[in-house]
Structure formats: C-alpha cells, structure tokens
Design a protein around this motif. Structure first.
Motif, short mmCIF file in Angstrom:
data_model
loop_
_atom_site.label_atom_id
_atom_site.label_comp_id
_atom_site.label_asym_id
_atom_site.label_seq_id
_atom_site.Cartn_x
_atom_site.Cartn_y
_atom_site.Cartn_z
N LYS A 215 0.83 -1.20 0.00
CA LYS A 215 0.00 0.00 0.00
C LYS A 215 0.86 1.25 0.00
O LYS A 215 0.56 2.21 -0.70
N LEU A 216 1.92 1.23 0.77
CA LEU A 216 2.83 2.37 0.78
C LEU A 216 3.47 2.55 -0.59
O LEU A 216 3.58 3.67 -1.10
N GLN B 188 -3.34 6.02 6.12
CA GLN B 188 -3.53 4.67 5.61
C GLN B 188 -4.05 3.80 6.75
O GLN B 188 -3.49 3.79 7.84
N ASP B 189 -5.15 3.09 6.49
CA ASP B 189 -5.73 2.22 7.50
C ASP B 189 -5.42 0.76 7.19
O ASP B 189 -5.04 0.41 6.07
N THR B 190 -5.64 -0.09 8.17
CA THR B 190 -5.33 -1.52 8.01
C THR B 190 -6.26 -2.21 7.02
O THR B 190 -5.92 -3.25 6.49
N THR C 78 -7.84 1.27 3.09
CA THR C 78 -8.24 2.61 2.70
C THR C 78 -7.09 3.58 2.97
O THR C 78 -6.30 3.39 3.89
N TYR C 79 -7.02 4.60 2.14
CA TYR C 79 -5.95 5.57 2.25
C TYR C 79 -6.44 6.92 1.74
O TYR C 79 -7.46 7.01 1.06
N ALA C 80 -5.70 7.94 2.07
CA ALA C 80 -5.97 9.28 1.56
C ALA C 80 -4.67 10.07 1.66
O ALA C 80 -3.86 9.84 2.56
N GLY D 85 2.12 25.58 -6.80
CA GLY D 85 0.69 25.48 -7.04
C GLY D 85 0.23 24.08 -7.39
O GLY D 85 -0.97 23.83 -7.50
N LEU D 86 1.15 23.14 -7.57
CA LEU D 86 0.77 21.76 -7.83
C LEU D 86 0.01 21.23 -6.62
O LEU D 86 0.46 21.37 -5.48
N GLN D 87 -1.16 20.65 -6.86
CA GLN D 87 -1.96 20.05 -5.79
C GLN D 87 -2.38 18.67 -6.23
O GLN D 87 -2.85 18.48 -7.36
N ILE D 88 -2.23 17.71 -5.33
CA ILE D 88 -2.59 16.32 -5.61
C ILE D 88 -3.39 15.81 -4.43
O ILE D 88 -2.95 15.92 -3.28
N GLN D 89 -4.57 15.29 -4.70
CA GLN D 89 -5.42 14.73 -3.65
C GLN D 89 -5.97 13.41 -4.15
O GLN D 89 -6.38 13.30 -5.30
N GLU D 90 -6.01 12.41 -3.26
CA GLU D 90 -6.59 11.13 -3.64
C GLU D 90 -7.04 10.39 -2.39
O GLU D 90 -6.46 10.54 -1.32
N GLU D 91 -8.09 9.61 -2.56
CA GLU D 91 -8.56 8.71 -1.52
C GLU D 91 -9.04 7.44 -2.19
O GLU D 91 -9.39 7.45 -3.37
N GLY D 92 -9.04 6.35 -1.45
CA GLY D 92 -9.51 5.11 -2.04
C GLY D 92 -9.22 3.92 -1.16
O GLY D 92 -8.87 4.05 0.01
N GLN D 93 -9.36 2.76 -1.77
CA GLN D 93 -9.01 1.51 -1.12
C GLN D 93 -8.09 0.76 -2.06
O GLN D 93 -8.45 0.48 -3.21
N ALA D 94 -6.91 0.46 -1.58
CA ALA D 94 -5.88 -0.14 -2.42
C ALA D 94 -6.40 -1.39 -3.12
O ALA D 94 -6.98 -2.27 -2.50
N GLY D 95 -6.21 -1.42 -4.44
CA GLY D 95 -6.63 -2.57 -5.24
C GLY D 95 -8.09 -2.59 -5.61
O GLY D 95 -8.53 -3.48 -6.33
N HIS D 96 -8.88 -1.61 -5.14
CA HIS D 96 -10.32 -1.62 -5.42
C HIS D 96 -10.78 -0.37 -6.16
O HIS D 96 -11.43 -0.47 -7.19
N TYR D 97 -10.51 0.80 -5.62
CA TYR D 97 -10.95 2.03 -6.27
C TYR D 97 -10.10 3.19 -5.77
O TYR D 97 -9.43 3.11 -4.75
N ALA D 98 -10.16 4.26 -6.53
CA ALA D 98 -9.51 5.51 -6.13
C ALA D 98 -10.28 6.65 -6.76
O ALA D 98 -10.86 6.51 -7.84
#
Length: 128
Positions: A3-4, A32-34, A37-39, A47-60
C-alpha cells in the motif's frame, strides 16, 4: 508495504504530470488504515496540488491541478475502479460529433435488416 508503494507510485505519476523543478512541498498529509483505505493531500509552492482517496486494489478517486508552462491552469478530476481510469477535465480532447449522414445510414441499416438477420429473428422468436 504494498500500500505504501502504491501511494508513492501514485504520487510519482501525478508529480510527473507537472513540470519538474526544485519545488518545495508546502503540505503533505497522508493516512492509511489496516483495511486498505488511504488518503493523501500534497501541495507544492508552485501550485501543484494532488489529492486522492480510495481503497488499495479496489478504487480511487482524486484530483490534481497545476499551471502549465504556457500559463494555463490544468485541473483533472478522476476515478479509477474495475472499469478503468476515468479522467475529467476541460482540457481533455473530445471526439467530434457524428455526421448526420452517418446517423441516417445507421438508422436505415437498423430499419432494413438483411434476409439473414430476418431469419435469425424468426429462429429466436420460435425459441421463446
């Protein structure tokens, strides 16, 4: 560990979308949770901005934005799931409209089936 690695890879891909420079990171939040899920939320002085959330291997789902070398603001919002990567942006190319002649041809073909198609329909109707 996987996940990392995924988070680092995603950050690297998004960072490559912006011009490379010696920019300073002004914000870095990651969680990052066990359960997988991560964010994360990353911002740079340029000014570069990057945001993401999801569940590893499933969706983002996430977004990134920056200013192009030509001075044009670029913003991309995306989702990624079992059906692939789905970006949305005003700067992404779109296909041209289908010409009216082609649409008329398609309607004609649908309204006038070939003898083989008629025979197939008759066989399927008898099976029901």
């Amino acid at each position: 560990m996987f996940k990392l690695l995924l988070v680092v890879a995603l950050f690297g891909c998004a960072a490559l979308a912006a011009p490379l420079n010696d920019d300073v990171i002004t914000k870095f939040l990651a969680n990052q949770d066990t359960d997988g899920t991560y964010a994360y939320d990353i911002q740079q002085a340029s000014g570069l901005q990057i945001q993401e959330e999801g569940q590893a291997g499933h969706y983002a789902r996430g977004s990134y934005s920056y200013t192009s070398p030509e001075g044009v603001p670029v913003q991309v919002v995306y989702t990624a799931d079992e059906n692939g990567f789905h970006p949305q942006s005003d700067l992404l190319p779109t296909p041209p409209p289908i010409p009216e002649e082609i649409l008329r041809s398609i309607r004609f073909i649908q309204e006038h089936p070939t003898p083989e198609e008629l025979a197939d329909r008759a066989v399927r109707a008898q099976q029901i």
